[in-house]
Motif scaffolding. Structure first.
Motif: not given
Lengths: 428, 428
Positions: A26, A29, A32-33, A139, A142, A321, B142-143, B145-146, B148-149, B151-153, B214-215, B325, B329-330
């Motif tokens: 990744e 990805l 980018a994030r 999460p 968090k 970040r 938050k869950s 964007i942050e 699961l950052a 992961n490719a959603i 965001a995903a 942020l 997310g990006q």
């Protein structure tokens, strides 16, 4: 720090390999994030010559995790070795002293040394992140520290050991006794090297202790937790609880009460129709309650390469970040020492006992409960052969002290065959 | 910025009042957690003279939200007025241009103007936070964007309009038709001033559009969403779905496919035993799926003073803690324009129709499905009086195109009494 975040990863078991895999796959990805390139500088593990299914040739190798943790080309030390002391702790301390941030999945180390490590980190302007230490891919750290920051937290609950939940689910569905399912789980490789960490509730207790600290602004107090494993649960209790509309879960509950911090990781009955009651197999669930948000329920995989590595990466991305928060949500120096309070919150209880089948036996039990000030919500006496009658009682809410008095008095009546089983019913 | 974060709050409805209440009540807690004093400088609302149940005398009053948003003593503009345009948008833009961060609960504004506002914010080095805009108290933004950052959603799903879920739950439990329950919900004050925002799926669609952006790293594309409300659902369909083991939910689903971004907010069948199927009343649930974390399920109150204010405070605390942020997310400048793809992912479908009760009718329907390449998973014909026979069919997975062809062909057979009802069954 430049436009790159350089990782040193110690521990190349399932989770470590998962982290390497994500960082490779990744890369675009993640960049980018986070706006940063996330790269691995070096890795470390016990044995070097082992095919782990992921190429490691691009990374420097260190035999000693302390050396890894303090390398100049490491910004974040990723501790995935495990163990409360030994190399994990030594390398974490060395990393913090050398000005590195730390990401760890090590619940045992933080449950035992969390306060000292947090003070060390914050004294050096560093962060320790541990999303992967609690409830795998969920999460939850968090959500608690950040997502519910506007709440006075009132209760934290969770089923946070997938192995125990697998065992209890399987006992119920297959009608098998504990020992048989324990053996099955062992064969399937579900158990820790020391199974007591799982079935004794210790692993889940470590996780709850971390959440309690973050929830209530108290120093981690794992030693003060009421801890009880699942090893004494019988298929009879699982069936009887089911008959009353409940399931038995190894449930962690932490509450701040007027008399102190209540932390309990122990078998509990929860309504079969509740989200916790419906949780099956290795899935984890955490319930967070706050004075304004009411109740949030988080559910997801509690272990495994992908989910745990996902949590490690979330922490790494946060660091990339620029998200820098105190380890337990407020500076470690401001965390209050917890005053432990054992089971002060009243609850209903499930009682199972075998009575001698003679006139007046049940009346004696009822009288004992009444004398202790405990009223009966529901009672069932089951059909039986022979001279011993199985009896189930669900009480109304009562204090644990009164219940303990009643249980002792029951034994003195001479009508119970063996010590009654008593399991708390948590209101969820 | 000093050791204080100074808020300007525009909009003093339920949520605004909730925010004021928390800031007053939890001052010590918020300061312990963020290291900053969180204070209110000024407030604004449509009518000044109104008892809102919370003292406002300590705060300056502004009639004009734009003036409020640009005051020198405001660091964070808290936009709780609502509406996609008008004062909310004007004041948000003014705040960003004046160098203020923005916290908002306004899903409509962000669903329509999210890209432009994010670019404006990021061009000025400011953040826009909107946890309260999606699923109330659940920390889902938050869950995603942050948390699961790493992961490719792969899919985002959610029941995110409590009013619709209340209506559907109530229709089922009370056996009442849609119109009757709609009227009940209206009487109870559950509906927006324009009820179509709720029951037309627009409000929930706004939320899904924000999560999809965001995903998947795409620009918000609410206009490209397939949108269908709950107004045409009948008690017959709810019962028939239940008979097949499903519940009907207004379910949002977003997926990135090889052909583009699929976003759909529409009634769906989900298994009765799944977490989504068991969701009752006004509670919200969001399911996040990623390539490494597998599946995370978040459940909590989707509306109300406390939960929504909790989310607003979480955003304020993040700003106070220095968490900054990009809005989605990006960086907004790197978000790709979404290529809309309508229902390209195959699914099983539920079909309900009334056939003429004469020989060969069912055979004609089965033949039509077969010709379209759609195979039948389950079929039930119900007992009936008269000449019309109710029939339910659950298909195997099929593309929407094939299904639409089959539905047209069915009408041409002359054996269906009226247009068949077809509802997608989402795999959860």
């Amino acid at each position: 720090m430049s436009g790159r975040i350089r990782l040193g990863i110690a521990g190349l078991g399932t989770v470590g390999v998962g982290v390497v895999r994500i960082v490779r796959r990744e890369a675009a990805l993640l960049s980018a994030r986070t706006g940063k390139e996330i790269v691995i500088s070096a890795v470390s593990a016990r044995t070097r010559d082992k095919d782990r299914g992921v190429p490691l040739t691009g990374y420097d190798w260190e035999d000693d995790p302390v050396t890894l943790a303090t390398r100049d080309d490491v910004d974040v030390f990723v501790e995935l070795m495990g163990g409360s002391d030994g190399p994990a702790k030594a390398a974490t301390e060395a990393a913090l002293k050398a000005g590195k941030d730390v990401v760890t999945a090590n619940k045992a180390m933080l449950a035992v040394h969390g306060q000292a490590l947090a003070e060390l980190a914050e004294g050096n302007g560093r962060v320790i992140r541990y999303e992967a230490a609690v409830a795998g891919g969920i999460p939850v750290v968090k959500s608690l520290i950040e997502g519910l920051a506007g709440n006075a937290i009132t209760r934290v609950m969770g089923v946070m050991n997938g192995t125990c939940n697998y065992i209890l689910t399987r006992m119920e569905s297959a009608g098998l006794p504990y020992d048989a399912v324990f053996e099955e789980a062992n064969q399937l490789g579900f158990l820790e090297a020391d199974p007591e960490l799982d079935v004794g509730g210790i692993d889940a207790g470590h996780k709850l202790a971390l959440l309690a600290s973050a929830a209530f602004g108290t120093q981690v107090a794992f030693d003060a937790m009421e801890l009880e494993g699942i090893g004494r649960l019988t298929i009879e209790d699982i069936r009887a609880a089911g008959d009353m509309g409940y399931r038995i879960k190894l449930l962690g509950v932490a509450r701040m009460t007027g008399r102190g911090l209540e932390q309990r990781m122990a078998p509990c009955l929860v309504p079969m129709t509740s989200p916790l009651g419906q949780l099956e197999g290795g899935t984890n669930m955490v319930v967070l309650e706050g004075d304004t948000v009411e109740q949030i329920v988080l559910r997801g995989p509690g272990a495994g390469e992908g989910p745990t590595a996902s949590a490690v990466l979330a922490d790494i991305c946060d660091i990339a970040r620029g998200v820098r928060l105190p380890v337990f949500g407020q500076p470690a120096s401001t965390l209050a020492a917890a005053t432990p309070a054992r089971s002060v919150t009243p609850a209903a209880y499930y009682l199972r006992m075998t009575l001698q089948d003679k006139p007046g036996a049940l009346a004696k039990i009822a009288a004992v409960l009444g004398e202790a000030g405990i009223s009966i919500n529901r009672m069932r006496q089951y059909d039986h052969e022979g001279e011993h009658a199985p009896v189930l009682i669900v009480t109304h809410r009562t204090g644990r002290d009164a219940l303990d008095r009643a249980l002792s008095a029951m034994e003195r009546t001479g009508v119970v065959k063996s010590s009654p089983v008593a399991i708390r019913i948590e209101e969820v």
